[in-house]
Design an enzyme around this catalytic site. Structure first.
Site, mmCIF file in Angstrom:
data_model
loop_
_atom_site.group_PDB
_atom_site.id
_atom_site.type_symbol
_atom_site.label_atom_id
_atom_site.label_comp_id
_atom_site.label_asym_id
_atom_site.label_seq_id
_atom_site.Cartn_x
_atom_site.Cartn_y
_atom_site.Cartn_z
ATOM 1 C CG ASN A 88 -1.475 1.329 1.583
ATOM 2 O OD1 ASN A 88 -2.417 1.807 0.937
ATOM 3 N ND2 ASN A 88 -0.895 1.997 2.575
ATOM 4 C CE1 TYR A 153 0.524 7.764 -6.769
ATOM 5 C CE2 TYR A 153 -1.263 7.972 -8.360
ATOM 6 C CZ TYR A 153 -0.811 7.624 -7.096
ATOM 7 O OH TYR A 153 -1.710 7.115 -6.175
ATOM 8 C CB ILE A 186 -9.194 7.602 -0.850
ATOM 9 C CG1 ILE A 186 -9.471 6.565 -1.963
ATOM 10 C CG2 ILE A 186 -9.638 7.090 0.515
ATOM 11 C CD1 ILE A 186 -10.921 6.204 -2.197
HETATM 12 P P1 NDP Z 1 -0.892 8.771 2.740
HETATM 13 O O1 NDP Z 1 -0.018 9.833 2.182
HETATM 14 O O2 NDP Z 1 -2.040 9.144 3.600
HETATM 15 O O3 NDP Z 1 0.011 7.675 3.529
HETATM 16 C C1 NDP Z 1 1.146 7.162 2.898
HETATM 17 C C2 NDP Z 1 1.657 5.991 3.694
HETATM 18 O O4 NDP Z 1 2.763 5.403 2.989
HETATM 19 C C3 NDP Z 1 2.180 6.397 5.062
HETATM 20 O O5 NDP Z 1 1.908 5.346 5.953
HETATM 21 C C4 NDP Z 1 3.681 6.527 4.817
HETATM 22 O O6 NDP Z 1 4.484 6.318 5.986
HETATM 23 C C5 NDP Z 1 3.901 5.378 3.847
HETATM 24 N N1 NDP Z 1 5.120 5.513 3.054
HETATM 25 C C6 NDP Z 1 5.436 6.478 2.147
HETATM 26 N N2 NDP Z 1 6.658 6.244 1.624
HETATM 27 C C7 NDP Z 1 7.128 5.122 2.217
HETATM 28 C C8 NDP Z 1 8.338 4.387 2.124
HETATM 29 N N3 NDP Z 1 9.335 4.777 1.303
HETATM 30 N N4 NDP Z 1 8.483 3.283 2.897
HETATM 31 C C9 NDP Z 1 7.504 2.887 3.738
HETATM 32 N N5 NDP Z 1 6.336 3.552 3.880
HETATM 33 C C10 NDP Z 1 6.160 4.652 3.121
HETATM 34 O O7 NDP Z 1 -1.380 7.950 1.456
HETATM 35 P P2 NDP Z 1 -2.787 7.241 1.127
HETATM 36 O O8 NDP Z 1 -3.259 6.491 2.300
HETATM 37 O O9 NDP Z 1 -3.665 8.231 0.481
HETATM 38 O O10 NDP Z 1 -2.310 6.235 -0.022
HETATM 39 C C11 NDP Z 1 -2.070 4.871 0.199
HETATM 40 C C12 NDP Z 1 -1.934 4.202 -1.162
HETATM 41 O O11 NDP Z 1 -3.117 4.413 -1.908
HETATM 42 C C13 NDP Z 1 -0.791 4.751 -2.017
HETATM 43 O O12 NDP Z 1 -0.167 3.698 -2.715
HETATM 44 C C14 NDP Z 1 -1.485 5.674 -2.983
HETATM 45 O O13 NDP Z 1 -0.763 5.813 -4.184
HETATM 46 C C15 NDP Z 1 -2.799 4.942 -3.181
HETATM 47 N N6 NDP Z 1 -3.888 5.786 -3.650
HETATM 48 C C16 NDP Z 1 -4.368 6.827 -2.878
HETATM 49 C C17 NDP Z 1 -5.394 7.599 -3.356
HETATM 50 C C18 NDP Z 1 -5.983 8.733 -2.581
HETATM 51 O O14 NDP Z 1 -6.840 9.446 -3.149
HETATM 52 N N7 NDP Z 1 -5.639 8.951 -1.330
HETATM 53 C C19 NDP Z 1 -5.983 7.348 -4.691
HETATM 54 C C20 NDP Z 1 -5.412 6.233 -5.384
HETATM 55 C C21 NDP Z 1 -4.404 5.489 -4.870
HETATM 56 P P3 NDP Z 1 4.841 7.540 7.011
HETATM 57 O O15 NDP Z 1 3.592 7.766 7.828
HETATM 58 O O16 NDP Z 1 5.980 7.028 7.812
HETATM 59 O O17 NDP Z 1 5.174 8.723 6.146
#
Ligand code: NDP
Length: 242
Positions: A88, A153, A186
């Site tokens: 994720n 992306y 989302i």
């Molecule tokens: P957030 O920005 O809310 O959270 C991102 C999460 O990813 C955090 O837990 C962060 O950790 C972690 N993370 C980022 N980089 C790394 C890394 N290098 N190693 C380990 N952990 C990492 O994102 P969302 O919840 O919105 O997104 C989750 C997924 O859903 C993503 O893949 C995104 O592309 C996808 N997505 C989201 C959409 C949206 O509208 N929100 C739409 C479509 C897809 P930390 O807290 O430590 O920074």
């Protein structure tokens, strides 16, 4: 004990997935990269609903760190099994391609796509020998339809969709399923810099998606009931792209 590893489980969609999989009886490994406070909050929420969770920080884009941390965990947990992997963790860094820097391309590819390879290959062996496994990759509407300003992306998520489909066919004989979930917009930190009023007008259902809605779909794909679904990309976007 059966575990589920959720990358990026500290916040947003990942946190909701941790809570959902915990309700299904899995012990949860909460991965994150830097926000320990948020990861601790996810752990607390899981414990409050009666579940078990551990923090597992590492940078998903760092092949060596992935190997080191997962190998150490597996060595200490020879009787346990990571049965569910949710890839994720993801980031975006939008720019028009004419202005895009190498770093903006490479960071997105490493975090969103290379990570799938590093982590999944490490956990597959156990899944194949145990003849059970659920791998769920969080992709995006952007990886299906493309969005201007997101060539990096979109390419990373489209690549992950290709990987999902190939791996699904490779491992299906061993009862390991591999699917992708493609959310639209989302309500999380990831999209807080976007013009949400304009986005909502574009969505037929008229609102952003909730993290819990994505998590419910992931929970179903992780369940035994979903054993005949593999290699699929399931959209969850309020009718934005059908
Ligand atoms: P957030 O920005 O809310 O959270 C991102 C999460 O990813 C955090 O837990 C962060 O950790 C972690 N993370 C980022 N980089 C790394 C890394 N290098 N190693 C380990 N952990 C990492 O994102 P969302 O919840 O919105 O997104 C989750 C997924 O859903 C993503 O893949 C995104 O592309 C996808 N997505 C989201 C959409 C949206 O509208 N929100 C739409 C479509 C897809 P930390 O807290 O430590 O920074």
């Amino acid at each position: 004990m059966k575990y589920a590893l959720v990358t990026g489980g500290s916040r947003g969609i990942g946190r909701a997935i941790c809570l959902e999989l915990s309700k299904s009886g899995y012990a949860i490994l909460i991965n994150y990269v830097s926000n320990q406070e948020a990861a601790e909050s996810t752990k607390k929420l899981i414990e409050e609903q009666g579940g078990v969770a551990e923090l597992m920080p590492f940078d998903v884009a760092d092949s060596k760190a992935v190997d080191k941390i997962i190998t150490a965990w597996l060595d200490e947990h020879s009787d346990d099994f990571i049965a569910v992997l949710v890839n994720n963790a993801g980031i975006r860094k939008d720019a028009l391609m004419v202005f895009m820097q190498d770093e903006e391309w490479n960071n997105i590819m490493r975090t969103n796509l290379d990570s799938f390879f590093y982590i999944t290959r490490r956990l597959l062996k156990d899944m194949l020998s145990k003849r059970f496994g659920r791998i769920i990759n969080i992709v995006s509407l952007s990886g299906l339809k493309g969005l201007p300003g997101q060539t990096n992306y979109s390419a990373s998520k489209a690549g992950l969709i290709g990987g999902t489909k190939s791996l699904a066919q490779e491992v299906a004989p061993r009862k390991v399923t591999v699917n992708a979930v493609a959310p639209g917009f989302i309500d999380t930190d990831m999209i807080e810099d976007m013009d949400q009023a304009t986005i909502k007008k574009m969505i037929p259902i008229g609102r952003l998606g909730k993290t819990e809605e994505v998590a419910a779909l992931v929970g179903f794909l992780a369940s035994e009931k979903a054993e005949y679904i593999t290699g699929e990309v399931i959209s969850i976007n309020g009718g934005l792209y059908t």
